[in-house]
Design an enzyme around this catalytic site. Structure first.
Site, PDB file in Angstrom:
ATOM      1  CB  CYS A 175       1.081  54.570  13.353  1.00  0.00           C
ATOM      2  SG  CYS A 175       1.508  55.572  14.779  1.00  0.00           S
TER       3      CYS A 175
ATOM      4  CG  ASN B  34      -1.240  59.234  15.779  1.00  0.00           C
ATOM      5  OD1 ASN B  34      -1.561  58.045  15.830  1.00  0.00           O
ATOM      6  ND2 ASN B  34      -0.105  59.629  15.252  1.00  0.00           N
TER       7      ASN B  34
ATOM      8  CG  HIS C 196      -1.512  56.490  10.900  1.00  0.00           C
ATOM      9  ND1 HIS C 196      -2.241  56.183  12.040  1.00  0.00           N
ATOM     10  CD2 HIS C 196      -0.419  57.190  11.320  1.00  0.00           C
ATOM     11  CE1 HIS C 196      -1.597  56.678  13.095  1.00  0.00           C
ATOM     12  NE2 HIS C 196      -0.502  57.287  12.690  1.00  0.00           N
TER      13      HIS C 196
HETATM   14  N1  COA Z   1       0.548  74.948  19.660  1.00  0.00           N
HETATM   15  C1  COA Z   1       0.812  76.183  19.206  1.00  0.00           C
HETATM   16  N2  COA Z   1       1.908  76.508  18.491  1.00  0.00           N
HETATM   17  C2  COA Z   1       2.771  75.515  18.216  1.00  0.00           C
HETATM   18  C3  COA Z   1       2.562  74.194  18.654  1.00  0.00           C
HETATM   19  C4  COA Z   1       1.405  73.954  19.428  1.00  0.00           C
HETATM   20  N3  COA Z   1       1.105  72.713  19.890  1.00  0.00           N
HETATM   21  N4  COA Z   1       3.578  73.420  18.244  1.00  0.00           N
HETATM   22  C5  COA Z   1       4.403  74.219  17.552  1.00  0.00           C
HETATM   23  N5  COA Z   1       3.913  75.495  17.529  1.00  0.00           N
HETATM   24  C6  COA Z   1       4.478  76.659  16.871  1.00  0.00           C
HETATM   25  C7  COA Z   1       5.948  76.508  16.620  1.00  0.00           C
HETATM   26  O1  COA Z   1       6.707  76.945  17.717  1.00  0.00           O
HETATM   27  C8  COA Z   1       6.128  77.404  15.417  1.00  0.00           C
HETATM   28  O2  COA Z   1       6.166  78.761  15.837  1.00  0.00           O
HETATM   29  P1  COA Z   1       7.114  79.842  15.101  1.00  0.00           P
HETATM   30  O3  COA Z   1       6.627  79.883  13.678  1.00  0.00           O
HETATM   31  O4  COA Z   1       6.860  81.072  15.874  1.00  0.00           O
HETATM   32  O5  COA Z   1       8.498  79.283  15.216  1.00  0.00           O
HETATM   33  C9  COA Z   1       4.840  77.213  14.627  1.00  0.00           C
HETATM   34  O6  COA Z   1       3.873  76.760  15.576  1.00  0.00           O
HETATM   35  C10 COA Z   1       4.947  76.208  13.524  1.00  0.00           C
HETATM   36  O7  COA Z   1       5.574  75.047  14.056  1.00  0.00           O
HETATM   37  P2  COA Z   1       5.949  73.822  13.171  1.00  0.00           P
HETATM   38  O8  COA Z   1       6.705  72.827  13.973  1.00  0.00           O
HETATM   39  O9  COA Z   1       6.571  74.348  11.885  1.00  0.00           O
HETATM   40  O10 COA Z   1       4.519  73.264  12.831  1.00  0.00           O
HETATM   41  P3  COA Z   1       4.115  72.197  11.762  1.00  0.00           P
HETATM   42  O11 COA Z   1       3.242  72.811  10.770  1.00  0.00           O
HETATM   43  O12 COA Z   1       5.298  71.384  11.271  1.00  0.00           O
HETATM   44  O13 COA Z   1       3.205  71.219  12.641  1.00  0.00           O
HETATM   45  C11 COA Z   1       3.256  69.051  13.631  1.00  0.00           C
HETATM   46  C12 COA Z   1       3.792  70.475  13.695  1.00  0.00           C
HETATM   47  C13 COA Z   1       3.910  68.236  14.732  1.00  0.00           C
HETATM   48  C14 COA Z   1       1.759  69.108  13.859  1.00  0.00           C
HETATM   49  C15 COA Z   1       3.554  68.440  12.226  1.00  0.00           C
HETATM   50  O14 COA Z   1       4.920  68.634  11.913  1.00  0.00           O
HETATM   51  C16 COA Z   1       3.235  66.990  12.149  1.00  0.00           C
HETATM   52  O15 COA Z   1       2.091  66.578  12.269  1.00  0.00           O
HETATM   53  N6  COA Z   1       4.246  66.119  11.895  1.00  0.00           N
HETATM   54  C17 COA Z   1       4.042  64.701  11.809  1.00  0.00           C
HETATM   55  C18 COA Z   1       3.899  64.125  13.200  1.00  0.00           C
HETATM   56  C19 COA Z   1       3.311  62.738  13.191  1.00  0.00           C
HETATM   57  O16 COA Z   1       2.523  62.406  12.350  1.00  0.00           O
HETATM   58  N7  COA Z   1       3.713  61.928  14.166  1.00  0.00           N
HETATM   59  C20 COA Z   1       3.204  60.634  14.364  1.00  0.00           C
HETATM   60  C21 COA Z   1       3.577  59.723  13.266  1.00  0.00           C
HETATM   61  S1  COA Z   1       2.817  58.167  13.419  1.00  0.00           S
END
Ligand code: COA
Length: 316
Positions: A116, A270, A240
């Protein structure tokens, strides 16, 4: 990274174009096939919809053609094509070769894979080619992440999509647009975000989030220091587009208000190498940039890579 030497041959954008995947997929559409919902995706990522479909070459040709038309130059006038992509259509040849042929270019062409961060890596390289004597370079950032996304994995399926952004960069007699730049990589973090050949994207989302904010801020500060500018001098930050919460955390640490951020993630998801040009040229098309404005591009991605650049806006 070194500072740009005095009196180097400079370059400026003279045209640009963008393209998105052919099919629009809303959060609601995703909720019909995986355990997710519109509210969660909007709140946790800032994404409302994304666009998928089309090959990397196809999207690159669409954005590249528009960039050439806006610059008013013929394909054979381009001296080099630099295509940033982490999703080439084939392992061999480079997708830039396909795009070179389809656009009718008569020049060297190569791919840059910095995930990215790719567009900023490609743009810095393109400025380097102009410093070395090239007159006109076409820079394209395209990714078709839909092809390497597991659409049953809610951790990743809600995030990724397809798009492309292209720019014609031309040698200018006056000072060039690039005032400072920084390219970084920390290969020890490769296991938190990767895709094996023939596989799907695997991601430790929390760890990527944690590191992303830090490396974006670090890279942006290096570019601003090299350009000799402060955060308060920046008119537009183009981060980004991975997660609106990452963007807002980075802006807060850089002390750049969110109103100065270019945001398209709600509509695009993304799109990896395409995300920075999509956001930059959306802002330009909406009249958010005036000649002399300072623009800070800052990307991060798998690798982990990070890249940033300070540009002085103003077409030739
Ligand atoms: N829909 C609904 N619920 C979801 C979900 C989805 N797509 N994905 C995860 N959950 C749930 C989880 O199971 C968790 O439930 P729980 O609290 O009952 O255990 C809750 O939502 C929170 O999950 P979590 O993983 O802590 O969410 P988060 O706030 O970290 O968000 C991402 C997840 C992936 C959106 C976030 O971590 C992120 O954007 N990370 C960077 C990823 C990125 O930028 N990648 C590309 C880089 S170039």
């Amino acid at each position: 990274m070194p500072k740009i030497p005095q009196n180097v041959r400079g370059a400026r954008f003279t045209g640009w174009g963008t393209a998105l995947g052919h099919k629009t997929v809303t959060n609601h559409d995703l909720s019909l096939t995986i355990d997710t919902n519109d509210e969660w995706i909007r709140e946790r990522t800032g994404i409302h919809r994304r666009h998928i479909g089309g090959s990397t070459a196809e999207l690159s040709v669409a954005s590249g053609r528009d960039a050439l038309a806006m610059a008013g130059i013929a394909p054979e006038q381009i001296d080099a094509l630099v295509l940033a992509t982490t999703t080439p259509d084939r392992t061999v040849p480079a997708t830039s070769a396909t795009v070179q042929n389809l656009l009718g270019l008569r020049c060297g062409a190569f791919d840059v894979n910095a995930a990215c961060s790719g567009f900023v890596y490609a743009l810095v390289n393109a400025h380097g080619l102009i410093a070395m004597g090239a007159e006109k370079v076409l820079v394209i950032g395209t990714d078709t992440l839909a092809r390497i996304t597991d659409w049953q994995d809610r951790n990743t399926a809600v995030l990724f999509a397809d798009g492309s952004g292209a720019a014609v960069l031309e040698h200018t007699q006056g000072p060039g647009q690039l005032l400072g730049w920084d390219l970084d990589a920390d290969g020890s973090a490769e296991d938190i975000l990767f895709c094996d050949i023939g596989g799907n994207i695997q991601m430790d989302g929390k760890e990527v989030f944690r590191r992303a904010v830090r490396i974006m801020v670090d890279s942006a500060q290096k570019s601003m220091a090299h350009a000799g500018v402060q955060a308060s001098d920046i008119s537009l930050i183009v981060p980004h587009q991975a997660n609106i919460r990452i963007i807002s955390a980075a802006c807060e640490r850089l002390e750049i208000p969110m109103e100065k951020a270019a945001i398209v993630i709600d509509n695009t998801g993304n799109t990896s190498s395409a995300s920075i040009p999509l956001a930059l040229f959306d802002a330009a098309d909406k009249g958010r940039l005036a000649p002399g404005d300072l623009v800070l591009l800052v990307g991060f991605g798998a690798g982990m890579t990070a890249a940033s650049a300070v540009l002085e806006w103003g077409t030739q």
